[in-house]
Enzyme design. Sequence first.
Site, PDB file in Angstrom:
ATOM      1  CB  SER A  47      -0.961  -0.012   1.191  1.00 15.42           C
ATOM      2  OG  SER A  47      -0.252   0.080   2.406  1.00 15.42           O
ATOM      3  CG  HIS A  48       2.678   3.361   2.381  1.00 14.44           C
ATOM      4  ND1 HIS A  48       1.931   2.700   3.325  1.00 14.44           N
ATOM      5  CD2 HIS A  48       2.285   4.654   2.438  1.00 14.44           C
ATOM      6  CE1 HIS A  48       1.148   3.570   3.951  1.00 14.44           C
ATOM      7  NE2 HIS A  48       1.339   4.751   3.434  1.00 14.44           N
ATOM      8  CD  GLU A 188      -3.723  -3.209   3.949  1.00 16.02           C
ATOM      9  OE1 GLU A 188      -4.481  -4.119   3.549  1.00 16.02           O
ATOM     10  OE2 GLU A 188      -2.530  -3.130   3.609  1.00 16.02           O
TER      11      GLU A 188
END
Lengths: 339, 339
Positions: A47-48, A188
């Site tokens: 997610s990053h 998320e």
Amino acid sequence: MSEDVRMTLDAVRTLARTVLLGSGLSQAHAEAVAETMVAGERDGCASHGIYRLLVAANSIAKGVVAVDADPVVSEPAPALVRVDGGGGFAQLAFERGRVRLEEKAHGYGIAALALTNVVHFAALWPEVEALAERGLVALAVTPSHAWVAPAGGTVPVFGTNPIAFGWPRPGDHPFVFDFATSAVARGEIELHRRAGRPVPDDWGYDADGKPTTDAAAVLNGAMRTFGGHKGSALAAMVELLAGPLIGDMTSRESLDADAARGGSPIGGELIVAIDPAGFLGDAVADHLARAETMFAAIEGQGARLPSQRRYAARARSLAEGVVIPPALYRDIMALVPGE
Amino acid sequence: MSEDVRMTLDAVRTLARTVLLGSGLSQAHAEAVAETMVAGERDGCASHGIYRLLVAANSIAKGVVAVDADPVVSEPAPALVRVDGGGGFAQLAFERGRVRLEEKAHGYGIAALALTNVVHFAALWPEVEALAERGLVALAVTPSHAWVAPAGGTVPVFGTNPIAFGWPRPGDHPFVFDFATSAVARGEIELHRRAGRPVPDDWGYDADGKPTTDAAAVLNGAMRTFGGHKGSALAAMVELLAGPLIGDMTSRESLDADAARGGSPIGGELIVAIDPAGFLGDAVADHLARAETMFAAIEGQGARLPSQRRYAARARSLAEGVVIPPALYRDIMALVPGE
């Protein structure tokens, strides 16, 4: 394309820079932003990772980001550093202020760096990890957009408001944690929505204040804080420390300023750095060794230290490269100029 | 005696001082310690009220506390203050260091106070509230005894490791929170044990690492952290900041040093103070007003601010006095010399 794409980290870096430059970012910003995406991808934080290229490109396209902002460093008090990011991404602002923060922490024992007027969409752990690698203890907080309801309510007030902490470990990766004070990271929930998967019913509320398993409804409603009223109190602390305390926006103000463009949060960040030598003088090594005893007591019973999975993923990625899901790769390639 | 005992706060103060002096504490320590018990009782925090007289008397009887310690203030770095408590209770050490901390926060923008070699058994909110009442933003942490297992384990490593935060609100009580990073305060479990009440099965483990509802078994086994791995990460941060960073003991070391005497934790505490004027200059009032907007958004949806119940109890106690349960009153009166 239907198969996972394996890439070296250098290839990820090149792709990230290409997309960011192509979307209009200046060279200095593109390089700073690309590094945090490479770090996320390298450490298994999907997610990053380069997923965030889509987020960055969107913020740039919506006109939320000053693409060639030149961060300005000032020193409002002896132990304080401020970097006015001029509306650009936070990564370059942090880089511009980091050395002065380190110098002040060494000189005064404790110091703080405020980034103001920056667009934030990256994790905080690269920053506290960088400081801890240089021997400092570091704490970083930032608000975001008002997406999270306080405990006892269902209307968003807080951002996902992460808290990150770094502690130096000589000869090893620093002890680092970085977590959202929301029940989960917003990224998320976005990944669940993209995958069409339901979310647990204690992640958030729909716009009517009812618990829901619909990821899109939570994104349009309110997320919950982690840990009940304690997490909610910490979320408020993050708002105050990296909002009003440094003269920057709260998450509510940031969302209002976005004016429904759907850009990344604009606002501030506070980073506190403490030099262990300040209190310990020449006994730093002795006392850091006592911290290692505590870490061993945690790991010795089979519990994990925070970031342990991340460091394990890093070792794998450095050896084998990383794997990008085909749908994400396709979405990113659509942003490459000339493709 | 079988009925609740109503007392004025002055009477609570006199009783607390009498018991503490009678147990051997010096005048300066007795007065400082009594004030935090009066504050707890006044604010409706039963577990930090005069119940703690029993705890203090026990620590003194066991020889854990230096009853006439004279705290020594030093300044190891320009923005750092250290108070060596000499093995006495923490309250007097904090009072001795507070003014220098305030001066340094004003002078440098941010400053930190380390209390070392102190016996800790009181809440942290009186300290951050005192600093916030003087216009500073304050964060305080302290380890305790190794009573709490890390997330993913069942063997105690951490203390209850509270985090307290204070934020100034002109014309109102400060915004203050103070919570254990354990699932609950240990005092709560002790009150359950005294009352013969079971505890929820997610508060802790017995000595075999099994979840239990037996309060005594949890006290002899391991408490859990709040909020899963996030609370566990914060508990580790507290250990590091107020242990190795300031040259003092971790919760495990403190429990080992107690050598089964059953005394209160001995160790350190770290308090960070930030002057809002450091970053904000003469715009402090404008930005504190923006914090008030956030507080209003929380309260406006029916959610509570932390400490709201405490301030409400304070108003009642100041008007009507406080009510002490008969069994507790009897136990305390047994400590009064000559009774």
